[in-house]
Enzyme design. Structure first.
Site, short mmCIF file in Angstrom:
data_model
loop_
_atom_site.label_atom_id
_atom_site.label_comp_id
_atom_site.label_asym_id
_atom_site.label_seq_id
_atom_site.Cartn_x
_atom_site.Cartn_y
_atom_site.Cartn_z
N CYS A 118 0.95 -1.37 -0.06
CA CYS A 118 0.10 0.02 0.00
C CYS A 118 0.94 1.20 0.02
O CYS A 118 0.53 2.18 -0.69
CB CYS A 118 -0.94 -0.10 1.15
SG CYS A 118 -2.10 1.36 1.29
N CYS A 215 -6.16 -2.82 7.18
CA CYS A 215 -7.41 -2.00 7.12
C CYS A 215 -8.53 -3.10 6.63
O CYS A 215 -9.86 -2.60 6.73
CB CYS A 215 -7.27 -0.71 6.32
SG CYS A 215 -6.68 -0.85 4.60
#
Length: 382
Positions: A118, A215
């Site tokens: 990410c 997440c």
């Protein structure tokens, strides 16, 4: 601007009021403090929050970043401190660049680290490009890591607080990205200092708990996410020992990781057994004694080199390496096999080394991060 203009606190030769900073705001206390601190210092702050997945489904989930509540919290901080704030829909980018690979890696028996991907493929690539499109002079984040100027330009160094250091997750930051990035919290001695600053600025997130999970993985349940992304991924199979003897059945390779001991369901066999290898093609979980987990030589690829000179310009690099984010750096020798591939020899064997994890290089006895790469299974017959 005169060439001899004094440098501001971000190392730029401009007054803060003429320096635009895009702050990547997750909605947590760290990035909120960065934004508030820079605004108070007089910088032209622009807050940006990424919507990385359907936050409607994530609203009920605690302990993860980038959910709907986090977007709301980031917006409240921006309103309170008086700077513009934008929410960018990166859901498709995030799915393509991070989630899909995460699922495929797990199905292949690896143990991926999506937070690194990410940072590498979304935050420090697409978001950084967006910051430049907004005419920003730099981009600041709430990561606990330090950027220092060395003889050859900006260097990456571990955070002052070892307990908060995030260098393992940022090894793939390139020199070009590092020139544009700033990490204002890296020098703080503890998270308590960050929370004290949040209280000083009157931020609503001052007491907000730290995020714990990946997440998009609710409650750390990786297997349930993989099953949704790849139906049929949890097909059952056999648990075998290192000689191929069947010891029991399992409920899907995706439920197991290298080094796992608990939850195997094959008790009563004397010495404790650990997962030493996963064979997703044969749907087998291979178990063995703890000593079978010991690894000395690790194949590493996709190397990002942050040290001096070219990576493969020498035969060996004597460094320290981390093979898990929670473990301290250990002495090692890196032998380059090309510009982005190497064999890493640990001076003392490590247990639980798994394909899909990162191997991060550190200056021995110092704080500088020299880069790193991804652990893989190596070439057949190597």
């Amino acid at each position: 601007m005169p060439l001899d203009a004094p440098l501001n606190s971000l190392g730029l030769a401009k007054p803060p009021a003429q320096t635009r900073v895009v702050v990547a705001m997750s909605g947590g206390v760290d990035s909120s403090v960065v934004a508030a601190m820079l605004k108070e210092e007089g910088y032209d702050v622009v807050g940006v929050t990424l919507q990385l997945y359907d936050h409607g489904a994530a609203l009920a989930k605690k302990g993860a970043c980038c959910a709907g509540q986090d977007i709301h919290d980031a917006r409240r901080v921006a309103e309170a401190m008086g700077f513009p704030h934008y929410v960018l829909d990166y859901e498709n980018i995030f799915r393509d660049a991070v989630i899909e690979e995460f699922a495929d890696a797990y199905l292949a028996g690896a143990t991926p680290v999506p937070c690194i991907r990410c940072n590498e493929r979304v935050k420090f690539k697409d978001l950084l490009a967006t910051a430049k499109d907004l005419d920003a002079d730099c981009m600041a984040t709430g990561h606990y890591i330090q950027r220092k100027l060395g003889a050859g330009g900006p260097e990456l160094h571990s955070a002052a607080d070892p307990a908060r250091d995030q260098s393992y997750f940022l090894f793939s930051t390139t020199p070009e990205q590092l020139a544009f990035l700033r990490f204002p919290l890296g020098h703080l001695a503890s998270k308590a200092e960050t929370r004290a600053l949040a209280a000083k600025y009157g931020l609503s997130v001052a007491d907000k708990p730290d995020s714990q999970d990946i997440c998009f993985v609710p409650n750390g349940n990786y297997a349930s996410v993989i099953e949704k992304l790849r139906p049929g991924a949890a097909d059952p199979g056999e648990i075998v020992d290192m000689d191929g003897n069947v010891l029991g059945d399992h409920r899907g390779v995706i439920h197991y990781t290298i080094g796992q001991r608990r939850g195997l369901g094959i008790g009563g066999l004397g010495d404790p057994l650990y997962v030493v290898r996963l064979d997703p093609d044969a749907r087998r979980v291979i178990v063995g004694p703890k000593e079978a987990l010991a690894t000395r030589v690790i194949p590493v690829r996709e190397i990002n080199w942050l040290g001096d000179g070219s990576f493969d310009g020498v035969g060996e690099h004597h460094v320290s390496v981390k093979v898990r984010s929670t473990r301290p750096p250990r002495p090692a020798i890196i032998r380059p096999l090309g510009p982005t591939e190497a064999e890493v020899e640990l001076l003392d064997p490590e247990t639980g080394v798994s394909p899909g994890q990162a191997c991060v290089f550190y200056e021995t006895g110092g704080s500088r991060i020299l880069g790193g790469g991804w652990i893989w299974k190596g070439r057949a017959g190597a």
